[in-house]
Design a protein around this motif. Structure first.
Motif, PDB file in Angstrom:
ATOM      1  N   UNK A 141       5.399  -6.198 109.714  1.00  0.00           N
ATOM      2  CA  UNK A 141       6.116  -6.609 108.504  1.00  0.00           C
ATOM      3  C   UNK A 141       7.028  -5.480 108.025  1.00  0.00           C
ATOM      4  N   UNK A 142       6.514  -4.270 107.994  1.00  0.00           N
ATOM      5  CA  UNK A 142       7.298  -3.131 107.521  1.00  0.00           C
ATOM      6  C   UNK A 142       8.522  -2.921 108.403  1.00  0.00           C
ATOM      7  N   UNK A 143       8.345  -3.017 109.716  1.00  0.00           N
ATOM      8  CA  UNK A 143       9.490  -2.855 110.630  1.00  0.00           C
ATOM      9  C   UNK A 143      10.529  -3.959 110.423  1.00  0.00           C
ATOM     10  N   UNK A 144      10.072  -5.192 110.209  1.00  0.00           N
ATOM     11  CA  UNK A 144      11.003  -6.302 109.946  1.00  0.00           C
ATOM     12  C   UNK A 144      11.823  -6.032 108.688  1.00  0.00           C
ATOM     13  N   UNK A 145      11.143  -5.612 107.648  1.00  0.00           N
ATOM     14  CA  UNK A 145      11.830  -5.357 106.384  1.00  0.00           C
ATOM     15  C   UNK A 145      12.788  -4.176 106.494  1.00  0.00           C
ATOM     16  N   UNK A 146      12.355  -3.115 107.142  1.00  0.00           N
ATOM     17  CA  UNK A 146      13.238  -1.951 107.303  1.00  0.00           C
ATOM     18  C   UNK A 146      14.496  -2.321 108.082  1.00  0.00           C
ATOM     19  N   UNK A 147      14.353  -3.150 109.100  1.00  0.00           N
ATOM     20  CA  UNK A 147      15.526  -3.586 109.874  1.00  0.00           C
ATOM     21  C   UNK A 147      16.490  -4.376 108.992  1.00  0.00           C
ATOM     22  N   UNK A 148      15.962  -5.247 108.156  1.00  0.00           N
ATOM     23  CA  UNK A 148      16.800  -6.033 107.249  1.00  0.00           C
ATOM     24  C   UNK A 148      17.487  -5.104 106.245  1.00  0.00           C
ATOM     25  N   UNK A 149      16.731  -4.138 105.726  1.00  0.00           N
ATOM     26  CA  UNK A 149      17.314  -3.206 104.757  1.00  0.00           C
ATOM     27  C   UNK A 149      18.430  -2.381 105.381  1.00  0.00           C
ATOM     28  N   UNK A 150      18.217  -1.929 106.607  1.00  0.00           N
ATOM     29  CA  UNK A 150      19.241  -1.127 107.286  1.00  0.00           C
ATOM     30  C   UNK A 150      20.507  -1.963 107.524  1.00  0.00           C
ATOM     31  N   UNK A 151      20.313  -3.214 107.903  1.00  0.00           N
ATOM     32  CA  UNK A 151      21.459  -4.107 108.112  1.00  0.00           C
ATOM     33  C   UNK A 151      22.216  -4.320 106.795  1.00  0.00           C
ATOM     34  N   UNK A 152      21.464  -4.564 105.738  1.00  0.00           N
ATOM     35  CA  UNK A 152      22.079  -4.764 104.426  1.00  0.00           C
ATOM     36  C   UNK A 152      22.803  -3.490 103.977  1.00  0.00           C
ATOM     37  N   UNK A 191      -0.471  -5.767 111.901  1.00  0.00           N
ATOM     38  CA  UNK A 191       0.284  -6.780 111.157  1.00  0.00           C
ATOM     39  C   UNK A 191       1.165  -6.140 110.089  1.00  0.00           C
ATOM     40  N   UNK A 192       0.623  -5.160 109.388  1.00  0.00           N
ATOM     41  CA  UNK A 192       1.398  -4.468 108.367  1.00  0.00           C
ATOM     42  C   UNK A 192       2.583  -3.733 108.988  1.00  0.00           C
ATOM     43  N   UNK A 193       2.354  -3.094 110.125  1.00  0.00           N
ATOM     44  CA  UNK A 193       3.423  -2.388 110.814  1.00  0.00           C
ATOM     45  C   UNK A 193       4.551  -3.348 111.183  1.00  0.00           C
ATOM     46  N   UNK A 253       8.562  -6.918  97.359  1.00  0.00           N
ATOM     47  CA  UNK A 253       8.585  -8.092  98.232  1.00  0.00           C
ATOM     48  C   UNK A 253       7.950  -7.792  99.588  1.00  0.00           C
ATOM     49  N   UNK A 254       8.181  -6.585 100.107  1.00  0.00           N
ATOM     50  CA  UNK A 254       7.577  -6.201 101.379  1.00  0.00           C
ATOM     51  C   UNK A 254       6.053  -6.144 101.239  1.00  0.00           C
ATOM     52  N   UNK A 255       5.573  -5.597 100.135  1.00  0.00           N
ATOM     53  CA  UNK A 255       4.120  -5.555  99.906  1.00  0.00           C
ATOM     54  C   UNK A 255       3.536  -6.955  99.826  1.00  0.00           C
ATOM     55  N   UNK A 302      -1.328 -10.558 106.375  1.00  0.00           N
ATOM     56  CA  UNK A 302      -2.695 -10.131 106.679  1.00  0.00           C
ATOM     57  C   UNK A 302      -3.717 -11.187 106.264  1.00  0.00           C
ATOM     58  N   UNK A 303      -3.575 -11.738 105.068  1.00  0.00           N
ATOM     59  CA  UNK A 303      -4.614 -12.616 104.539  1.00  0.00           C
ATOM     60  C   UNK A 303      -4.385 -14.097 104.810  1.00  0.00           C
ATOM     61  N   UNK A 304      -3.149 -14.506 105.034  1.00  0.00           N
ATOM     62  CA  UNK A 304      -2.864 -15.912 105.325  1.00  0.00           C
ATOM     63  C   UNK A 304      -2.403 -16.086 106.757  1.00  0.00           C
ATOM     64  N   UNK A 305      -1.633 -15.124 107.247  1.00  0.00           N
ATOM     65  CA  UNK A 305      -1.160 -15.177 108.620  1.00  0.00           C
ATOM     66  C   UNK A 305       0.073 -16.040 108.771  1.00  0.00           C
ATOM     67  N   UNK A 306       0.367 -16.345 110.011  1.00  0.00           N
ATOM     68  CA  UNK A 306       1.515 -17.195 110.331  1.00  0.00           C
ATOM     69  C   UNK A 306       1.033 -18.488 110.967  1.00  0.00           C
TER      70      UNK A 306
END
Length: 103
Positions: free
Chosen positions: A43-54, A39-41, A70-72, A79-83
Motif C-alpha cells: 500500500x505504501x509503495x502504491x501511494x508513494x508512486x501516485x504521490x511522485x506522479x502527482x 500488505x502495508x509495504x 488516506x494512506x493509513x 490488512x483487516x478487510x483485504x481485497x
C-alpha cells in the motif's frame, strides 16, 4: 464510554475481558505480523508512486497530511478487510479532501 461504547474492551473486566483478549492473540503471531508488513509495504509503495506522479505534474510543494491519513486508512483496509472479490477497492483521489472510505 460514549465514544467507544460500553462493550469496548477498554471497559471490560473479568472472564469476558480475558476471553476477548485471548481471541485477539492469533492476530499478533509472527506469521500474522509478517503478512501485515507485506500488505502495508504494498500500500505504501502504491501511494508513494501516485504521490511522485502527482508531484511531477504540479511541480510545487504538496500538503501531505491528508494524503498520509488516506494512506493509513488504505493500509488498515488492506490488512483487516483485504481485497476480497466483491468488496470495493480503495482508490486514491488526490483532488478530494478525503478519499478515505472509512472516514
Amino acid at each position: 464510554k460514549m465514544i467507544l461504547g460500553t462493550r469496548n474492551i477498554a471497559f471490560m473486566h473479568g472472564p469476558e475481558h480475558k476471553a476477548l483478549r485471548k481471541s485477539f492473540l492469533a492476530l499478533f503471531t509472527r506469521k500474522a505480523l509478517s503478512m501485515y508488513v507485506q500488505q502495508q509495504d504494498a500500500v505504501i509503495r502504491e501511494h508513494c508512486a501516485i504521490w511522485m506522479e502527482k508531484q511531477q505534474q504540479v511541480q510545487a510543494p504538496m500538503e501531505m497530511r491528508e494524503l498520509i491519513r488516506d494512506m493509513n486508512c488504505a493500509t488498515s483496509q488492506r490488512v483487516f478487510i483485504g481485497r476480497a472479490k466483491g468488496l470495493p477497492v480503495y482508490v486514491v483521489d488526490l483532488e478530494s479532501t478525503s478519499s478515505c472510505p472509512c472516514l
